[in-house]
Design an enzyme around this catalytic site. Structure first.
Site, mmCIF file in Angstrom:
data_model
loop_
_atom_site.group_PDB
_atom_site.id
_atom_site.type_symbol
_atom_site.label_atom_id
_atom_site.label_comp_id
_atom_site.label_asym_id
_atom_site.label_seq_id
_atom_site.Cartn_x
_atom_site.Cartn_y
_atom_site.Cartn_z
ATOM 1 N N VAL A 11 1.378 -1.779 0.145
ATOM 2 C CA VAL A 11 0.146 -0.171 -0.202
ATOM 3 C C VAL A 11 1.069 0.962 0.188
ATOM 4 C CG1 VAL A 11 -2.023 -1.275 1.385
ATOM 5 C CG2 VAL A 11 -0.110 -0.021 2.196
ATOM 6 N N CYS A 12 0.507 2.250 -0.941
ATOM 7 C CA CYS A 12 1.320 3.700 -0.623
ATOM 8 C C CYS A 12 1.502 3.986 1.001
ATOM 9 C CB CYS A 12 0.381 4.963 -1.283
ATOM 10 S SG CYS A 12 0.090 4.433 -2.676
ATOM 11 N N PRO A 13 2.561 4.569 1.510
ATOM 12 C CA PRO A 13 3.337 4.952 0.674
ATOM 13 C C PRO A 13 4.730 3.771 -0.009
ATOM 14 C CG PRO A 13 3.757 5.415 2.055
ATOM 15 C CD PRO A 13 3.181 4.920 2.567
ATOM 16 N N CYS A 38 -0.506 0.238 -6.646
ATOM 17 C CA CYS A 38 -1.324 1.196 -5.466
ATOM 18 C C CYS A 38 -1.279 2.316 -6.676
ATOM 19 C CB CYS A 38 -0.367 1.566 -4.458
ATOM 20 S SG CYS A 38 -0.430 3.511 -3.101
#
Length: 75
Positions: A11-13, A38
């Site tokens: 998942v981001c970041p 993402c």
């Protein structure tokens, strides 16, 4: 040298964080290919590359929610 970074599932970041770390290991002229899924990284990775003065090469969608971008360490 070409380094490939697989960040699908992160998942981001984290795709951007991993890209920054990988780029530090490369020499000028080397290429980093980043695979990610993402959506936010479709904006954050090219923005980071531009801010750092890196050249973005190929940037394509490889699946429903998957992308591939190549970034050249130009300095």
């Amino acid at each position: 040298m070409v380094k490939t970074l697989q960040t699908n599932g992160l998942v981001c970041p984290f795709p951007l964080v991993e890209a920054k770390q990988a780029m530090q290991e490369l020499n000028t002229g080397d290429e980093l290919i980043i695979h990610f899924d993402c959506t936010q990284a479709t904006q954050s990775i090219p923005e980071w590359a531009a801010q750092e003065g890196y050249e973005v090469g190929e940037f394509i969608q490889t699946g429903d929610a998957q992308w591939k971008i190549s970034v050249f360490k130009s300095k």
